[in-house]
Design an enzyme around this catalytic site. Structure first.
Site, short mmCIF file in Angstrom:
data_model
loop_
_atom_site.label_atom_id
_atom_site.label_comp_id
_atom_site.label_asym_id
_atom_site.label_seq_id
_atom_site.Cartn_x
_atom_site.Cartn_y
_atom_site.Cartn_z
N HIS A 267 -63.53 168.57 22.50
CA HIS A 267 -61.91 167.85 21.42
C HIS A 267 -62.11 169.39 21.26
O HIS A 267 -62.86 170.21 20.76
CB HIS A 267 -62.62 167.00 20.45
N ASP B 70 -62.26 158.52 22.84
CA ASP B 70 -62.20 157.95 24.10
C ASP B 70 -62.94 156.98 25.04
O ASP B 70 -62.53 156.72 26.24
CB ASP B 70 -60.58 158.65 25.32
#
Ligand code: CMC
Length: 427
Positions: free
Chosen positions: A306, A363
């Site tokens: 991320h 996700d």
């Protein structure tokens, strides 16, 4: 005494104010940088650049903290419902019972979508990706709702927000109905927002539909977890498009397009496709770990890493637990969940992932839940968009109310200096 930062450049010293946020994050305010020094900053991907001050979401990537309007995501996901948290994100405070009922009633006033929108949907092939269709339909809403909203008028702003919340959910599900060749469903004003999502998606004209409360609860949680994430790619897109004073539908349509990419919201679809591919290939997760680490192989472990979290994504933690619960509740034994857990366990002790601080993101497990709920892979990013809608609205509203200037970055030109035009016969 307020802090300042000193810059030495071209033999001169300049002093810039330091802005400190309510969680002690510091930013050097370079608003006057170019005017004073003639130079700009260069920051591809905006890794070090703040684009605005915002009261909506606090995120500490090092500590793995996420809060909407000061409330911990863990509390919100456990105790709230999606419309309640949408209200919080958009208007800044948790609603009273009366405010929440009013919000729900007002959204219901706008859940009919102009019938002519169906002509637009008819123009798409069934094979079109639902995110492309959703972006186009959201933009098309502008044509049927052309009124320019006066953002300083609370009543007009509130109406625009309710309209967007009502219509977006319906058209989001229509992208799926189109894909499946099913007749388009209408919102049912007698049931809740998330329950409506299930009915809009799955109710067939041939029989009644009753949604499973386990599924509705899981979706509620997933939507809350996606509701906002400060200045990510799609939200920054919404703000920058809106900064030209483009309307809410047009700005959100651009946000949908930005979200679609596999490095952003599209990762949830990519994760599931990756897990399915690993399963088809014999379930050897070690082989795919090696591919992810190989610099000559473009393969990335989707759902890992991320830009901001350099620690566990707190949303991933909640979703992982929810995935276990939902699959157990629904009696689903999905081998893909085993592969996902194997990959996660391996990555958490692997030097490549540890040294780069690559942890599972939101996700990684969400697709496993969506799959268990019967939502097709192509729709996963649409699910993300439905969840992110209140965040986009809140950020657009904040940007307009704060009267932010048009977003217009600069650049360092690296092309040719002035050249003489070469006529066609001499090229
Ligand atoms: N698998 C393997 N290596 C990775 C991964 C991954 N998923 N992510 C980052 N790396 C490596 C990358 O190769 C680089 O290595 P090196 O330093 O040796 O060159 C290092 O880690 C830093 O990566 P980066 O691409 O410079 O980091 P970034 O901040 O620009 O990118 C990211 C962040 C999310 C785009 C990236 O981690 C990624 O592509 N992840 C997979 C896609 C994904 O899951 N996206 C969803 C993000 S969360 C949902 C959302 O908010 O949209």
């Amino acid at each position: 005494m307020s802090k300042t930062a000193i810059l030495e450049f071209d033999g001169n010293k300049y002093e810039f104010p330091v802005i400190v946020g309510s969680e002690n994050e510091a930013a050097i305010d370079i608003d006057k940088l170019r005017a004073l020094t003639g130079a700009i900053t260069l920051d591809p991907g905006y890794k070090n650049s703040g684009s605005c001050k915002s009261d909506i979401t606090f995120l500490d990537g090092e500590e793995g903290i996420l809060r909407y309007r000061g409330y911990a995501i863990e509390d919100l996901a456990e105790k709230g419902n999606f419309l309640e948290i949408s209200y919080l994100v958009i208007f800044g405070e948790l609603p009273t019972k009366t405010q929440l009922t009013q919000f729900e009633t007002d959204i219901r006033k706008y859940t009919l979508v102009n019938e002519e929108m169906k002509n637009i949907i008819d123009g798409f092939p069934k094979t079109a990706h639902p995110m492309g269709v959703l972006s186009a339909l959201t933009s098309a809403l502008t044509a049927f709702n052309p009124k320019v909203v006066n953002v300083e008028n609370d009543a007009e702003m509130y109406e625009a927000i309710c309209k967007t919340m009502g219509k977006f959910l319906v058209i989001a599900t229509w992208t799926y109905r189109k894909m499946m060749g099913y007749p388009l469903n209408y919102y049912d004003n007698t049931i809740g927002y998330v329950e409506n999502f299930m009915q809009l998606m799955f109710k067939l004209p041939t029989g009644p539909y009753a949604s499973n409360p386990v599924v509705v609860d899981a979706l509620d949680k997933l939507f809350i977890l996606h509701a906002d994430h400060e200045q990510n790619c799609s939200t920054s897109t919404v703000r920058i498009v809106g900064s030209s004073h483009a309307g809410l539908f047009a700005s959100i349509s651009a946000g949908v397009s930005a979200l679609w990419g596999p490095l952003h919201g599209g990762a949830n679809q990519a994760v599931l496709e990756m897990l399915e591919a690993i399963q088809k290939d014999g379930g050897d997760s070690a082989k795919y770990m090696a591919k992810a680490k190989d610099k000559d192989d473009p393969f990335r472990l989707m759902g890992f890493g991320h830009r901001v979290y350099k620690n566990f994504d707190p949303r991933a933690r909640i979703i992982k637990k929810a995935a276990d619960e939902v699959l157990k509740n629904l009696g689903v034994d999905d081998p893909i969940l085993r592969i996902a857990k194997e990959l996660e366990e391996a990555a958490l002790v692997d030097d490549y992932f540890v040294s780069r601080k690559l942890y599972p993101n939101v996700d990684f497990y969400s697709g496993i839940i969506y799959r268990a709920l019967g939502i097709p892979t192509d729709m996963f990013t649409v699910m993300f968009a439905i969840g992110r809608l209140p965040g986009w609205i809140a950020q657009w509203k904040e940007m307009r109310i704060n009267k932010e200037p048009i977003g217009r970055p600069r650049q360092i030109y690296t092309g040719y200096p002035l050249r003489d035009f070469v006529s066609m016969d001499k090229r």
